[in-house]
Design a protein around this motif. Structure first.
Motif, PDB file in Angstrom:
ATOM      1  N   TRP A 110       0.863  -1.186   0.000  1.00  0.00           N
ATOM      2  CA  TRP A 110       0.000   0.000   0.000  1.00  0.00           C
ATOM      3  C   TRP A 110       0.895   1.229   0.000  1.00  0.00           C
ATOM      4  CZ3 TRP A 110       0.256   3.378   4.253  1.00  0.00           C
ATOM      5  CH2 TRP A 110       0.838   2.862   5.434  1.00  0.00           C
ATOM      6  N   THR A 129      -4.332   0.936  -1.521  1.00  0.00           N
ATOM      7  CA  THR A 129      -3.867  -0.371  -1.059  1.00  0.00           C
ATOM      8  C   THR A 129      -4.249  -1.459  -2.048  1.00  0.00           C
ATOM      9  OG1 THR A 129      -4.086  -2.036   0.674  1.00  0.00           O
ATOM     10  CG2 THR A 129      -5.964  -0.570   0.362  1.00  0.00           C
ATOM     11  N   PRO A 133      -8.751  -2.926   2.663  1.00  0.00           N
ATOM     12  CA  PRO A 133      -8.560  -1.794   3.569  1.00  0.00           C
ATOM     13  C   PRO A 133      -8.617  -2.279   5.010  1.00  0.00           C
ATOM     14  CG  PRO A 133     -10.082  -1.199   1.823  1.00  0.00           C
ATOM     15  CD  PRO A 133      -9.794  -2.667   1.663  1.00  0.00           C
ATOM     16  N   GLN A 152      -9.173   4.948   2.393  1.00  0.00           N
ATOM     17  CA  GLN A 152      -8.430   3.892   1.703  1.00  0.00           C
ATOM     18  C   GLN A 152      -9.126   3.529   0.399  1.00  0.00           C
ATOM     19  OE1 GLN A 152      -6.992   0.675   4.213  1.00  0.00           O
ATOM     20  NE2 GLN A 152      -7.544   1.852   6.028  1.00  0.00           N
TER      21      GLN A 152
END
Lengths: 688, 209
Positions: A110, A129, A133, A152
């Motif tokens: 990530w 990422t 998440p 995210q």
């Protein structure tokens, strides 16, 4: 999706309650079917494989080439209830980026993108990422930035890696090159000679010159006697170790039964590092050679390590459209341009529990990975590396390949086995060394300044209390078949041995205390004695020639007994070398090579040529990596770089059926359209 | 048609029947798990040491010279390890037998030719000794898996491996004459005595100049 670390506040939709573990792959499968990228039959088969192998469903469908990486991540984003984004490295906030270490980001796939205002006008960090998440990522971001809001988004692992290579380029290069030198300078060859070594060498030289002036006979006596003792000890040690190895020639460290007892579901992810430089067309060969490996494709990760200044190989690799388990990692340009530097970069991206290095032309035994895993299981927690034997598939190509094969057979089949049995430090071979990834990272990876980084690592592991073992599996390589190429390669190896000796003798007492006297002696006589033996041999031959042509000519300068001892030493040393080569053909029952063992003295003279080149390079160009040209053998069918007219020839790795369509876009995903925002459902599915 | 040698590669142009036989032989090796002969080397070394000790004690008690004590000792070692090498295919035993033969040559330089004749006889024995075939079979079964074609060929007919026919545990293996094995064995056995003889000659020659 916005998630918040403990104690923080949230401004976005939180993750939905996690569903049962079994719901996750089925949910992903349903999404893939709904999106029309997977047929119901394929889903059924993939789910069976998922349950059998224990790999995530995403990895199964990717390995089988049924979906592209982009399609998979579109589906995963929907399953995870997060937005999908394709990351352009120029969009990454560099100031923010450098608060995060590249090694951690590479391992966890990530990266932080930017700080933006959320709907409430509060700052929030956007993170991309390639996994689900998680609160862990949020906590890490909060800890490093102090901003409690974290959004995210999902991106592909390739995007993460590309951004890492671009934005964290300097840090990656620095870690790969300087990490060991900074963390443990005493273990790095970045400094060739430390001052006590220089002082000792100068003192020795001064004493010799003074002695030659004051008492030439005594000085010559001491010099020649010292050389004789060193050569005799080195040859004797090698003979003893190899004889011990000979006694265990049919011992199997891992049996077929133990391999058969392994369950696919219990196997870990295995990373294969393949450093390649200026070997265009090697990808097809690599795929063919690794195709037979008995390991679930879903749990295999092949990192093809290419150099930034080698666009031909990169073009060829992309055009070959390797299957999805192959990831191309472009190593940023830096000096020293060595294989260990590339491997360190690869190690940063490795996700496997175990990691192994192969050259592209290597042909490992199919069960090698499984045997290594069994060996690790039996070897205890201190076992850091398992070395497979190396041998050559083109042994009978010419005289040099025959001699080389005999030498390798002797080394890997008997000498290393003997070292293993005697529990002496094992200098690793160039490839097919299998590591526990975490322990390898703890050791600091490979030393990019050492041109035999493998031998150095084996010794370093021993010095740090770890153990290296051998396993009864073989990787077949291409024997060097051209004399010039051989001398280049050998001079590098011998120079590396010299570097290794210099590094590990900086603190002799510390070495003695850490590994013990027997291991220290074994290291000194085998690793130190080998270059010394090669350097001394021509002088012993010179004495023989002088004594044959002008009998008694040496006696005024040397006592007669010493001349006789020197000649006997040469005779016996060559006898031992011939004999070890004679035995070398027996382990693999390659009897046809055995008569060539009688030519070993000539072959060893070639080593002396390489050793003097190595010594010279150690002084003037210590970190220069003599590149060995591969693909000279007629047994190696390296595919040409495809021209645009040829079109890409996909390289398949069974049972993967076809390469993913977006494989060739690895380096340029900008044109991939961003799909519409997915739903917000969250599961635990992870393609890794 | 004779049974195919499973230790060799299938020759080009082989008939389907030969290919099938070849594949079957390899499959037998692979499926039955041939094991190399396990010679109890510790026992061999122990017994050799006991015999040597007794021999030395008797000879010394009889007031014989050191050479006279060593000579039969070398003979015992050479015979014991030569037989282990020939029958058990243990490479390191060839090393020991050769070293003992070298000792004999040092004591009796005239013994070189008879020793070489003995080495040749042992090497010929290695050419047909079943222990070598077993080690090679074990090697073959471990070195290269069956190809898909070989497995498919064997799959056409049922395998009937009668273990009771074998001379020892595992499948019965035919002993194949291998000339290269004989040459290699001879070199291992003869190298040490030849080296010793050459060294003696060289020393004499340099002293005589």
């Amino acid at each position: 999706m916005t998630v918040v670390a403990p104690g923080g506040a949230s401004s976005g939709p939180g993750p939905r309650p996690a569903r049962g573990r079994h719901a996750a792959p089925e949910r992903l499968g349903d999404v893939l079917v709904e999106q029309g990228v997977l047929t119901p039959d394929q889903l059924t088969e993939a789910l069976e494989q998922h349950h059998r192998v224990g790999a995530p469903l995403g990895a199964v469908v990717l390995a089988r080439g049924w979906v592209t990486r982009r399609q998979l991540y579109v589906a995963l984003a929907e399953v995870w209830g997060a937005d999908l984004a394709f990351v352009d490295p120029v969009d990454v906030d560099e100031e923010l980026a450098h608060r995060f270490p590249a090694a951690m980001l590479a391992r966890e796939t990530w990266l932080p993108l930017r700080v933006e205002q959320d709907d409430d006008g509060q700052p929030q960090v956007v993170v991309a990422t390639a996994g689900r998440p998680s609160a862990h990522i949020a906590e890490e971001v909060v800890q490093r930035t102090g901003i409690p809001r974290v959004r995210q988004v999902v991106t592909t692992d390739w995007d993460v890696q590309r951004a890492l290579r671009t934005v964290w380029r300097d840090e990656l290069v620095h870690d790969a090159v300087q990490s060991l030198a900074e963390r443990r300078p005493d273990e790095s060859a970045s400094t060739v000679f430390v001052w006590p070594q220089v002082a000792a060498a100068v003192a020795l030289l001064a004493a010799t010159v003074t002695g030659l002036v004051l008492d030439p006979s005594l000085t010559m006596l001491v010099l020649v006697a010292t050389v004789n003792v060193a050569v005799a000890l080195a040859v004797g040690t090698k003979a003893l170790i190899s004889t011990v190895g000979t006694a265990w020639e049919t011992v199997e460290q891992v049996t077929d039964g133990e391999v058969a007892a392994l369950e696919d579901a219990d196997l870990p992810i295995y990373t294969i590092l393949v450093p390649v430089y200026r070997e265009a067309g090697i990808v097809g060969l690599l795929m063919r050679n690794l195709a037979d490996l008995d390991w679930p494709r879903e749990k295999l990760e092949i990192l093809l390590l290419l150099e930034e200044d080698d666009p031909e190989t990169l073009t060829a690799a992309l055009a070959a459209a390797p299957p999805d388990i192959v990831r191309i990692v472009v190593v940023p340009h830096s000096l020293p341009k060595t294989k260990p530097r590339a491997c360190n970069v690869g190690l940063a991206f490795a996700r496997g529990e175990y990691v192994v290095i192969y050259d592209a032309e290597d042909r490992p035994d199919p069960d090698q990975l499984k045997k290594s895993v069994v060996a690790f299981g039996k070897g205890g927690d201190d076992l850091v590396c398992v070395q497979a034997a190396l041998n050559y598939f083109n042994a009978r190509e010419n005289l040099l390949t025959r001699m080389f094969t005999l030498e390798y057979s002797s080394w890997f089949d008997y000498t290393l086995a003997g070292l293993d049995k005697l529990r002496l430090p094992i200098p690793l071979g160039g490839t097919s060394n299998h590591f526990r990834t975490d322990l390898l990272r703890d050791l600091g990876g490979w030393d990019p300044y050492n041109v035999t980084e493998d031998a150095d690592l084996g010794i370093r592991a021993s010095a740090r209390g770890h153990r290296v073992a051998v396993v009864n599996s073989t990787t077949y390589e291409e024997a060097n078949m051209a004399v010039g190429n051989w001398v280049r390669q050998r001079s590098r190896w011998i120079k590396g041995y010299m570097q290794t000796v210099l590094v590990h003798t900086r603190h002799p007492w510390r070495l003695l205390r850490s590994v013990g006297p027997r291991q220290t002696a074994g290291f000194a006589l085998l690793i130190g004695g080998t270059p010394l033996m090669f350097l001394a041999t021509p002088w012993l031959y010179a004495m023989l020639v002088v004594e044959l042509l002008w009998p008694g000519a040496l006696v005024p300068a040397l006592p007669e007994w010493l001349v006789q001892v020197s000649l006997a030493n040469l005779l016996l040393g060559n006898g031992v070398i011939i004999y070890l080569s004679l035995l070398a053909g027996f382990k693999r029952r390659t009897y046809g090579l055995v008569p060539f063992a009688l030519l070993s003295p000539l072959y060893w003279l070639l080593h002396s040529v390489a050793s003097y080149k190595a010594l010279w390079q150690l002084l003037v160009n210590p970190f220069y990596w003599e590149k060995t040209t591969h693909g000279l053998s007629s047994h190696v069918q390296v595919t040409d770089v495809p021209t645009p007219d040829d079109g890409p020839e996909p390289a398949a790795l069974p049972p993967t059926t076809a390469p993913p369509a977006d494989a060739v876009r690895l380096m340029d995903p900008h044109d991939v359209p961003v799909p519409p925002p997915p739903s917000t459902e969250t599961t635990s599915e992870d393609p890794r | 048609m004779t049974a195919a040698d499973p230790l060799a590669g299938l020759r080009p142009g082989a008939s389907p029947a030969e290919a099938e036989s070849f594949a079957e032989s390899r499959m037998r090796l692979a499926t039955a798990g041939p094991t190399p002969p396990r010679v109890p080397m510790r026992r061999v070394v122990l017994w050799s040491a006991v015999v040597l000790a007794v021999e030395s004690a008797v000879m010394l008690a009889a007031d014989r010279s050191l050479d006279e004590v060593l000579l039969p000792g070398y003979l015992i070692l050479m015979a014991a390890f030569g037989l282990v090498f020939c029958l058990g295919a243990v490479t390191v035993a060839g090393f020991a037998a050769g070293a003992a033969a070298a000792g004999l040559v040092v004591l009796q330089p005239d013994a070189l030719l008879p020793l070489l004749a003995g080495a040749a006889a042992l090497a010929l024995g290695c050419g047909i000794a079943p222990g070598w075939a077993r080690v090679e079979a074990w090697q073959a079964a471990h070195a290269r898996p069956l190809t898909a074609e070989e497995e498919a060929a064997v799959g056409q007919r049922a395998l009937s491996v009668d273990r009771s026919r074998g001379w020892s545990r595992g499948v019965r293996l035919r002993n194949y004459w291998r000339g290269d094995r004989v040459v290699a064995a001879f070199l291992v056995l003869a190298f040490h005595p030849c080296m010793a003889a050459f060294s003696l000659w060289f020393i004499d020659w340099t002293h005589g100049r």
